[in-house]
Motif scaffolding. Structure first.
Motif, PDB file in Angstrom:
ATOM      1  N   LEU A 130       0.827  -1.201   0.000  1.00 57.59           N
ATOM      2  CA  LEU A 130       0.000   0.000   0.000  1.00 57.59           C
ATOM      3  C   LEU A 130       0.863   1.253   0.000  1.00 57.59           C
ATOM      4  CD1 LEU A 130      -2.853  -0.814   2.553  1.00 57.59           C
ATOM      5  CD2 LEU A 130      -3.133  -0.375   0.110  1.00 57.59           C
ATOM      6  N   LEU A 131       1.859   1.286   0.860  1.00 55.45           N
ATOM      7  CA  LEU A 131       2.745   2.443   0.926  1.00 55.45           C
ATOM      8  C   LEU A 131       3.515   2.632  -0.373  1.00 55.45           C
ATOM      9  CD1 LEU A 131       4.280   2.444   4.517  1.00 55.45           C
ATOM     10  CD2 LEU A 131       2.901   4.223   3.453  1.00 55.45           C
ATOM     11  N   GLN A 132       3.971   1.512  -0.959  1.00 56.85           N
ATOM     12  CA  GLN A 132       4.719   1.600  -2.209  1.00 56.85           C
ATOM     13  C   GLN A 132       3.830   2.114  -3.342  1.00 56.85           C
ATOM     14  OE1 GLN A 132       8.157   0.971  -2.428  1.00 56.85           O
ATOM     15  NE2 GLN A 132       7.764   2.107  -4.313  1.00 56.85           N
ATOM     16  N   ALA A 133       2.581   1.655  -3.385  1.00 62.36           N
ATOM     17  CA  ALA A 133       1.652   2.112  -4.424  1.00 62.36           C
ATOM     18  C   ALA A 133       1.357   3.597  -4.272  1.00 62.36           C
ATOM     19  CB  ALA A 133       0.360   1.306  -4.369  1.00 62.36           C
ATOM     20  N   LEU A 134       1.274   4.067  -3.035  1.00 62.33           N
ATOM     21  CA  LEU A 134       1.075   5.493  -2.794  1.00 62.33           C
ATOM     22  C   LEU A 134       2.316   6.267  -3.225  1.00 62.33           C
ATOM     23  CD1 LEU A 134      -1.079   7.394  -1.555  1.00 62.33           C
ATOM     24  CD2 LEU A 134       0.135   7.173   0.628  1.00 62.33           C
ATOM     25  N   GLU A 135       3.477   5.721  -2.901  1.00 63.73           N
ATOM     26  CA  GLU A 135       4.744   6.353  -3.281  1.00 63.73           C
ATOM     27  C   GLU A 135       4.885   6.441  -4.795  1.00 63.73           C
ATOM     28  OE1 GLU A 135       8.314   8.220  -2.643  1.00 63.73           O
ATOM     29  OE2 GLU A 135       6.988   7.525  -1.052  1.00 63.73           O
ATOM     30  N   ASP A 136       4.462   5.383  -5.490  1.00 62.24           N
ATOM     31  CA  ASP A 136       4.588   5.329  -6.952  1.00 62.24           C
ATOM     32  C   ASP A 136       3.432   6.024  -7.671  1.00 62.24           C
ATOM     33  OD1 ASP A 136       6.892   3.864  -6.591  1.00 62.24           O
ATOM     34  OD2 ASP A 136       5.912   1.925  -6.892  1.00 62.24           O
ATOM     35  N   LYS A 137       2.519   6.603  -6.888  1.00 65.20           N
ATOM     36  CA  LYS A 137       1.358   7.332  -7.440  1.00 65.20           C
ATOM     37  C   LYS A 137       0.391   6.420  -8.197  1.00 65.20           C
ATOM     38  CE  LYS A 137       3.853  11.712  -7.702  1.00 65.20           C
ATOM     39  NZ  LYS A 137       5.121  11.237  -7.157  1.00 65.20           N
ATOM     40  N   HIS A 138       0.390   5.120  -7.866  1.00 64.82           N
ATOM     41  CA  HIS A 138      -0.615   4.209  -8.401  1.00 64.82           C
ATOM     42  C   HIS A 138      -1.918   4.320  -7.603  1.00 64.82           C
ATOM     43  CE1 HIS A 138       2.330   2.681 -11.067  1.00 64.82           C
ATOM     44  NE2 HIS A 138       2.979   1.948 -10.187  1.00 64.82           N
ATOM     45  N   LEU A 139      -1.813   4.817  -6.367  1.00 61.07           N
ATOM     46  CA  LEU A 139      -2.971   5.080  -5.530  1.00 61.07           C
ATOM     47  C   LEU A 139      -2.943   6.539  -5.098  1.00 61.07           C
ATOM     48  CD1 LEU A 139      -2.989   1.919  -3.211  1.00 61.07           C
ATOM     49  CD2 LEU A 139      -4.558   2.393  -5.109  1.00 61.07           C
ATOM     50  N   ASP A 140      -4.129   7.109  -4.879  1.00 61.77           N
ATOM     51  CA  ASP A 140      -4.220   8.497  -4.430  1.00 61.77           C
ATOM     52  C   ASP A 140      -4.305   8.599  -2.912  1.00 61.77           C
ATOM     53  OD1 ASP A 140      -4.437   9.607  -7.138  1.00 61.77           O
ATOM     54  OD2 ASP A 140      -6.386   8.618  -7.166  1.00 61.77           O
ATOM     55  N   ALA A 141      -4.880   7.592  -2.267  1.00 58.01           N
ATOM     56  CA  ALA A 141      -5.020   7.592  -0.815  1.00 58.01           C
ATOM     57  C   ALA A 141      -5.106   6.150  -0.337  1.00 58.01           C
ATOM     58  CB  ALA A 141      -6.259   8.376  -0.384  1.00 58.01           C
ATOM     59  N   ILE A 142      -4.742   5.924   0.925  1.00 58.18           N
ATOM     60  CA  ILE A 142      -4.809   4.574   1.489  1.00 58.18           C
ATOM     61  C   ILE A 142      -5.429   4.627   2.874  1.00 58.18           C
ATOM     62  CG2 ILE A 142      -2.824   3.727   0.187  1.00 58.18           C
ATOM     63  CD1 ILE A 142      -1.130   4.023   2.731  1.00 58.18           C
ATOM     64  N   ILE A 143      -6.108   3.553   3.250  1.00 59.47           N
ATOM     65  CA  ILE A 143      -6.571   3.334   4.614  1.00 59.47           C
ATOM     66  C   ILE A 143      -5.721   2.207   5.175  1.00 59.47           C
ATOM     67  CG2 ILE A 143      -8.488   2.558   6.049  1.00 59.47           C
ATOM     68  CD1 ILE A 143     -10.379   3.825   4.035  1.00 59.47           C
ATOM     69  N   THR A 144      -5.038   2.458   6.284  1.00 60.59           N
ATOM     70  CA  THR A 144      -4.072   1.494   6.783  1.00 60.59           C
ATOM     71  C   THR A 144      -3.875   1.665   8.279  1.00 60.59           C
ATOM     72  OG1 THR A 144      -1.835   0.596   6.412  1.00 60.59           O
ATOM     73  CG2 THR A 144      -2.072   2.990   6.347  1.00 60.59           C
ATOM     74  N   SER A 145      -3.116   0.757   8.856  1.00 59.92           N
ATOM     75  CA  SER A 145      -2.745   0.857  10.267  1.00 59.92           C
ATOM     76  C   SER A 145      -1.908   2.116  10.483  1.00 59.92           C
ATOM     77  CB  SER A 145      -1.943  -0.388  10.665  1.00 59.92           C
ATOM     78  OG  SER A 145      -1.333  -0.218  11.916  1.00 59.92           O
ATOM     79  N   SER A 146      -2.249   2.884  11.520  1.00 59.97           N
ATOM     80  CA  SER A 146      -1.603   4.184  11.740  1.00 59.97           C
ATOM     81  C   SER A 146      -0.098   4.077  11.903  1.00 59.97           C
ATOM     82  CB  SER A 146      -2.209   4.862  12.967  1.00 59.97           C
ATOM     83  OG  SER A 146      -3.580   5.131  12.778  1.00 59.97           O
ATOM     84  N   ASP A 147       0.394   2.980  12.489  1.00 62.79           N
ATOM     85  CA  ASP A 147       1.829   2.884  12.728  1.00 62.79           C
ATOM     86  C   ASP A 147       2.627   2.773  11.433  1.00 62.79           C
ATOM     87  OD1 ASP A 147       0.871   0.365  12.191  1.00 62.79           O
ATOM     88  OD2 ASP A 147       1.938  -0.643  13.815  1.00 62.79           O
ATOM     89  N   TYR A 148       1.990   2.348  10.338  1.00 59.86           N
ATOM     90  CA  TYR A 148       2.702   2.243   9.070  1.00 59.86           C
ATOM     91  C   TYR A 148       2.952   3.607   8.436  1.00 59.86           C
ATOM     92  CZ  TYR A 148       3.268  -2.724   8.294  1.00 59.86           C
ATOM     93  OH  TYR A 148       3.708  -4.019   8.368  1.00 59.86           O
ATOM     94  N   VAL A 149       2.182   4.619   8.804  1.00 66.15           N
ATOM     95  CA  VAL A 149       2.366   5.947   8.222  1.00 66.15           C
ATOM     96  C   VAL A 149       2.868   6.955   9.251  1.00 66.15           C
ATOM     97  CG1 VAL A 149       0.701   5.627   6.362  1.00 66.15           C
ATOM     98  CG2 VAL A 149      -0.108   6.413   8.576  1.00 66.15           C
ATOM     99  N   GLU A 150       3.078   6.500  10.472  1.00 65.72           N
ATOM    100  CA  GLU A 150       3.555   7.393  11.521  1.00 65.72           C
ATOM    101  C   GLU A 150       4.966   7.875  11.199  1.00 65.72           C
ATOM    102  OE1 GLU A 150       4.041   7.431  16.400  1.00 65.72           O
ATOM    103  OE2 GLU A 150       3.288   5.662  15.369  1.00 65.72           O
ATOM    104  N   GLY A 151       5.203   9.166  11.405  1.00 62.49           N
ATOM    105  CA  GLY A 151       6.529   9.722  11.177  1.00 62.49           C
ATOM    106  C   GLY A 151       6.852  10.025   9.728  1.00 62.49           C
TER     107      GLY A 151
END
Length: 291
Positions: A130-151
């Protein structure tokens, strides 16, 4: 050449430091060096004068490309901003195996009621993908566990709910009917996804079971489907979350750990989209009204 190579070059050129660029881009330093080396090879020039590993400066060619790529990225941002104002289509990702039918269809309908041109598509991936797809702009937004996007300073992120953490097990598990407390899981193998954060995840689960006097025995497997197959066939147990749809399979039981996993919606900070803002607003309103 690609945007990531150019981004690494620009960030390194701004600070004249591979280390600082890597920190700002949340990448390993060797990865930044590889991206820049690949760009240099494709352009056929040395972008930096490397006195040693700690002291670098822009070459004459590097200065020309630095000015050019800065203009390129500024124009790219303007184009994306313009397009964001002309399309209401959101590509939303969330964790594979999650059942979000309790809120997402209602939220989407509310967005469409407010804006009839609102469009959305979905993709289910693992946390890391999910994070990689967001990074590569294949996704516009993600719903995920907060600790994966913290910091992550490059992301806009909003926590909107928390979901219970549970131990999932099958009726094929030996002595499954004798499980009454969390301490009764001490003799079983705990299956989990082999993730870059696997060490941190193990420590997190260990803390959950420390009050019950044991340290879980872990086995890492490639993906969530393998985790559930192992659980389903009585090989062991798994700590999952209450949104995981597999808990409703016949013969599957779960034990509530009285602990909760924070959930966030996140998108790239440089993304400009009134549709994403509206989606988050409707999600937040939904969970506030159900508190």
């Amino acid at each position: 050449m690609n945007d990531k190579q150019i981004e690494c070059f620009l960030e390194t050129a701004k600070h004249l430091s591979f280390t600082k660029a890597a920190q700002n881009l949340y990448l390993p330093q060797p990865a930044v060096s590889r991206y820049i080396s690949a760009l240099e090879e494709e352009l056929g020039v040395d972008l930096f004068i490397r006195e040693n590993s700690r002291h670098i400066s822009l070459s004459d060619e590097g200065t020309l490309y630095f000015n050019f790529f800065q203009r390129y990225f500024a124009e790219l941002h303007n184009i994306r901003k313009m397009l964001a104002n002309t399309t209401n289509h959101i590509r939303l990702g969330y964790n594979i195996g999650w059942n979000v039918s309790s809120f997402l269809p209602k939220v989407v309908n509310e967005c469409r009621s407010e804006d009839p041109d609102f469009m959305i598509s979905f993709e289910c991936l693992g946390f890391r993908d999910l994070l990689q797809a967001l990074e590569d702009k294949h996704l516009d937004a993600i719903i995920t566990s907060s600790d994966y996007v913290e910091g992550r300073a490059d992301l806009v992120r909003y926590k909107f709910t928390s979901i219970p953490r549970i131990v999932v097990y099958s009726e094929l598990l030996p002595d499954f009917d004798k499980i009454k407390t969390a301490a009764d899981f001490a003799s079983y193998t705990f299956y989990m996804i082999d993730d870059p954060r696997v060490g941190e995840l193990c420590q997190d689960i260990e803390l959950l079971f420390r009050p019950y006097g044991f340290v879980p025995r872990f086995t890492a497997v490639p993906n969530i489907n393998t985790v559930f197959a192992s659980v389903e066939n009585g090989l062991g147990v798994a700590v999952l979350d209450g949104w995981y749809q597999g808990i409703h399979h016949p013969g599957i039981h779960y034990f509530n750990l009285n602990d909760h996993l924070p959930i966030s919606i996140a998108w790239k900070r440089n993304t400009i989209s009134s549709s994403i803002d509206m989606l988050y607003k409707k999600i937040n309103e939904h969970f506030k009204s159900n508190d």
